[in-house]
Design a protein around this motif. Structure first.
Motif, short mmCIF file in Angstrom:
data_model
loop_
_atom_site.label_atom_id
_atom_site.label_comp_id
_atom_site.label_asym_id
_atom_site.label_seq_id
_atom_site.Cartn_x
_atom_site.Cartn_y
_atom_site.Cartn_z
N ARG A 1 0.80 -1.23 0.00
CA ARG A 1 0.00 0.00 0.00
C ARG A 1 0.84 1.28 0.00
N ASP A 2 1.92 1.25 0.75
CA ASP A 2 2.72 2.48 0.90
C ASP A 2 4.20 2.12 0.87
N LYS A 3 4.89 2.58 -0.17
CA LYS A 3 6.30 2.24 -0.34
C LYS A 3 7.17 2.83 0.75
N ARG A 4 6.64 3.81 1.46
CA ARG A 4 7.47 4.46 2.50
C ARG A 4 7.50 3.66 3.80
N TRP A 5 6.62 2.68 3.92
CA TRP A 5 6.59 1.89 5.16
C TRP A 5 7.89 1.11 5.32
N GLY A 6 8.43 1.15 6.53
CA GLY A 6 9.61 0.34 6.84
C GLY A 6 9.20 -1.03 7.34
N SER A 7 10.18 -1.84 7.72
CA SER A 7 9.88 -3.22 8.14
C SER A 7 9.02 -3.23 9.42
N GLY B 1 5.45 -4.95 9.59
CA GLY B 1 5.27 -5.96 10.63
C GLY B 1 4.03 -5.68 11.46
N PHE B 2 3.80 -4.41 11.79
CA PHE B 2 2.62 -4.02 12.59
C PHE B 2 1.34 -4.38 11.83
N VAL B 3 1.27 -4.02 10.54
CA VAL B 3 0.06 -4.28 9.75
C VAL B 3 -0.21 -5.78 9.65
N ALA B 4 0.83 -6.55 9.31
CA ALA B 4 0.65 -8.00 9.13
C ALA B 4 0.28 -8.67 10.44
N GLU B 5 1.06 -8.40 11.48
CA GLU B 5 0.85 -9.12 12.74
C GLU B 5 -0.45 -8.72 13.43
N THR B 6 -0.83 -7.44 13.36
CA THR B 6 -2.07 -7.00 14.00
C THR B 6 -3.27 -7.59 13.28
N THR B 7 -3.22 -7.60 11.95
CA THR B 7 -4.33 -8.19 11.18
C THR B 7 -4.49 -9.66 11.55
N TYR B 8 -3.39 -10.41 11.53
CA TYR B 8 -3.46 -11.83 11.87
C TYR B 8 -3.94 -12.05 13.31
N GLU B 9 -3.47 -11.22 14.23
CA GLU B 9 -3.88 -11.35 15.65
C GLU B 9 -5.39 -11.20 15.80
N ILE B 10 -5.95 -10.16 15.16
CA ILE B 10 -7.38 -9.91 15.32
C ILE B 10 -8.19 -11.00 14.61
N VAL B 11 -7.68 -11.50 13.49
CA VAL B 11 -8.34 -12.63 12.81
C VAL B 11 -8.32 -13.86 13.73
N ARG B 12 -7.16 -14.11 14.34
CA ARG B 12 -7.00 -15.28 15.20
C ARG B 12 -7.98 -15.25 16.39
N TRP B 13 -8.15 -14.07 16.98
CA TRP B 13 -8.95 -13.97 18.21
C TRP B 13 -10.34 -13.39 17.94
N LYS B 14 -10.82 -13.51 16.69
CA LYS B 14 -12.08 -12.87 16.30
C LYS B 14 -13.23 -13.18 17.27
N ARG B 15 -13.43 -14.43 17.58
CA ARG B 15 -14.60 -14.77 18.39
C ARG B 15 -14.50 -14.14 19.78
N LEU B 16 -13.33 -14.25 20.38
CA LEU B 16 -13.13 -13.68 21.71
C LEU B 16 -13.32 -12.16 21.69
N TYR B 17 -12.68 -11.49 20.72
CA TYR B 17 -12.77 -10.03 20.67
C TYR B 17 -14.19 -9.56 20.34
N ALA B 18 -14.88 -10.28 19.46
CA ALA B 18 -16.26 -9.90 19.09
C ALA B 18 -17.19 -10.04 20.29
N GLU B 19 -16.94 -11.08 21.08
CA GLU B 19 -17.75 -11.30 22.29
C GLU B 19 -17.51 -10.18 23.30
N ILE B 20 -16.24 -9.81 23.48
CA ILE B 20 -15.90 -8.72 24.41
C ILE B 20 -16.49 -7.39 23.92
N ALA B 21 -16.36 -7.15 22.60
CA ALA B 21 -16.83 -5.87 22.03
C ALA B 21 -18.33 -5.84 21.83
N ASN B 22 -18.96 -7.02 21.97
CA ASN B 22 -20.41 -7.14 21.79
C ASN B 22 -20.83 -6.72 20.37
#
Length: 404
Positions: free
Chosen positions: A35-41, A45-66
């Motif tokens: 998306r952005d050539k200016r992004w560093g590693s 890393g933040f975009v990839a890992e955060t996306t995967y984390e929220i996907v991984r814990w979707k049910r738990l987070y959705a339940e908490i967030a209602n």
């Protein structure tokens, strides 16, 4: 950690595509990172890992967030707020985070953590199935292990180099690795890095392949000069391993129903310097019948539920359906019946899956051995690999021998 708007927006866009539009997480993340050539590693890393984390814990987070699917953009921001709060990240003064009940989120997390299906964030049916097949203790441990981030494991391509030289080469490119006991061709990255940009990768010195997956080709007991058929080759990770074990001598026939996957294997084989691979698309029963009784070795890396590799494919938890697992078991038995005919009398065959369910693994082998065709085969040994014991992917492999 300070949150940056453009990175957070990328994550939110990714979540909407994965959850609402049914796209695969790995493909979405690949697109986001361009998306952005200016992004560093660190940004990437933040975009990839955060996306995967929220996907991984979707049910738990959705339940908490209602919040419930399909998620609105506001819902996706609520999931993000839950992730950040549980990580101890201070939420900035943005409108998306107004009235985030930080204390309530932590309290709700403590409550839900007492219930396995929420704590490990899986659908009810999957939790019930794992419990029924593996029992309380083993399933609880395996699920927890499947929610850990997977290590990056490399397999040295011995057609071009050796493990020590590869390690030194990567070191010269600022990537530190370590050897793995009981995995003769494996190197583990000490810190995550984009290995695909290295000179060593471009020169075909290694492939990225989990340590458990690397056990399969070894299990087949191939020798240089043999005729070997990889019946469900896909993009060819195990095919390439077989080529290096056979020292480029003999013939490997890589078969798959998808021509697009075999085209990827062609590119990889060229980079690896693997010259003994022929590719054949299974577009009818003809290519299979032509090979009846011809192979010294047959590998059936069967289609499966993928319940052994959830840590690297967390979105599979939300895409899999119970009906798919019922159907795939039928397919597994069909490929065993069909592809085993390509093995010569006296030859050896491996049936493998990346599942941890006995019904996809040993039970399929037993059903095959009890069938008319299976009476010609003898069970030699098998290996059940669980993530909670090995630290790597969950895998199964069984070695069978056809009587002379």
């Amino acid at each position: 950690m300070r949150l940056h708007r453009n990175l957070c927006f990328a994550v939110i866009d990714g979540l909407i595509q994965i959850f609402n539009e049914g796209e695969y997480a790995d493909k979405v993340v690949q697109k986001l990172l361009k998306r952005d050539k200016r992004w560093g590693s660190r940004d990437r890393g933040f975009v990839a890992e955060t996306t995967y984390e929220i996907v991984r814990w979707k049910r738990l987070y959705a339940e908490i967030a209602n919040v419930k699917e399909p998620f609105s953009r506001d819902d996706a921001w609520r999931l993000f707020a839950v992730w950040a709060t549980l990580k101890g990240i201070k939420l900035p003064d943005w409108k998306y985070f107004e009235n985030t009940p930080t204390r309530k989120i932590k309290g709700r997390f403590d409550e839900l953590s007492k219930i396995r299906k929420f704590r490990e964030s899986v659908p009810d049916w999957m939790d019930d199935l794992g419990l029924q097949e593996l029992g309380e203790s083993k399933w609880t441990k395996e699920l927890a292990a499947q929610n850990q981030q997977a290590d990056v494991i490399l397999r040295v391509n011995t057609l071009k180099t050796n493990k020590k030289d590869l390690q030194l080469k990567l070191q010269s490119e600022d990537i530190e690795t370590e050897f793995l006991p009981d995995h003769p061709s494996a190197l583990r990255l000490i810190e995550r890095a984009n290995v695909f940009k290295t000179e060593a990768f471009k020169n075909g010195w290694f492939e990225v392949q989990d340590a458990s997956s690397q056990l399969v080709a070894d299990f087949l007991d191939v020798k240089p000069g043999m005729k070997v058929i990889d019946t469900c080759a896909g993009a060819g990770g195990k095919t390439l391993h077989l080529a290096s074990l056979m020292e480029n001598k003999g013939q490997i026939i890589a078969m798959d129903i998808y021509e697009s996957k075999l085209k990827k294997l062609k590119v990889r084989a060229r980079r690896n310097g693997a010259h003994n691979i022929d590719m054949r698309v299974i577009d009818s029963t003809k290519p299979i019948k032509k090979l009846y009784n011809k192979a010294d070795r047959v590998l059936i890396d069967a289609p499966c539920s993928g319940l052994g590799v959830l840590r690297r494919n967390p979105d599979a938890k939300w895409k899999l359906e119970p009906e798919f697992i019922d159907n795939i078991k039928q397919t597994q038995q069909e490929v065993l019946q069909q592809y085993s005919k390509m093995l010569k009398p006296g030859g050896k065959m491996v049936y493998a899956t990346c599942s941890v369910l006995p019904s996809e693994n040993r039970k399929q082998v037993d059903n095959f051995l009890a069938s008319e065709l299976g009476k010609e085969f003898t069970f030699v040994k098998d290996n059940n690999v669980f993530a909670h014991k090995s630290g790597f992917d969950g895998f199964y492999m069984a070695l069978l021998e056809r009587e002379k």
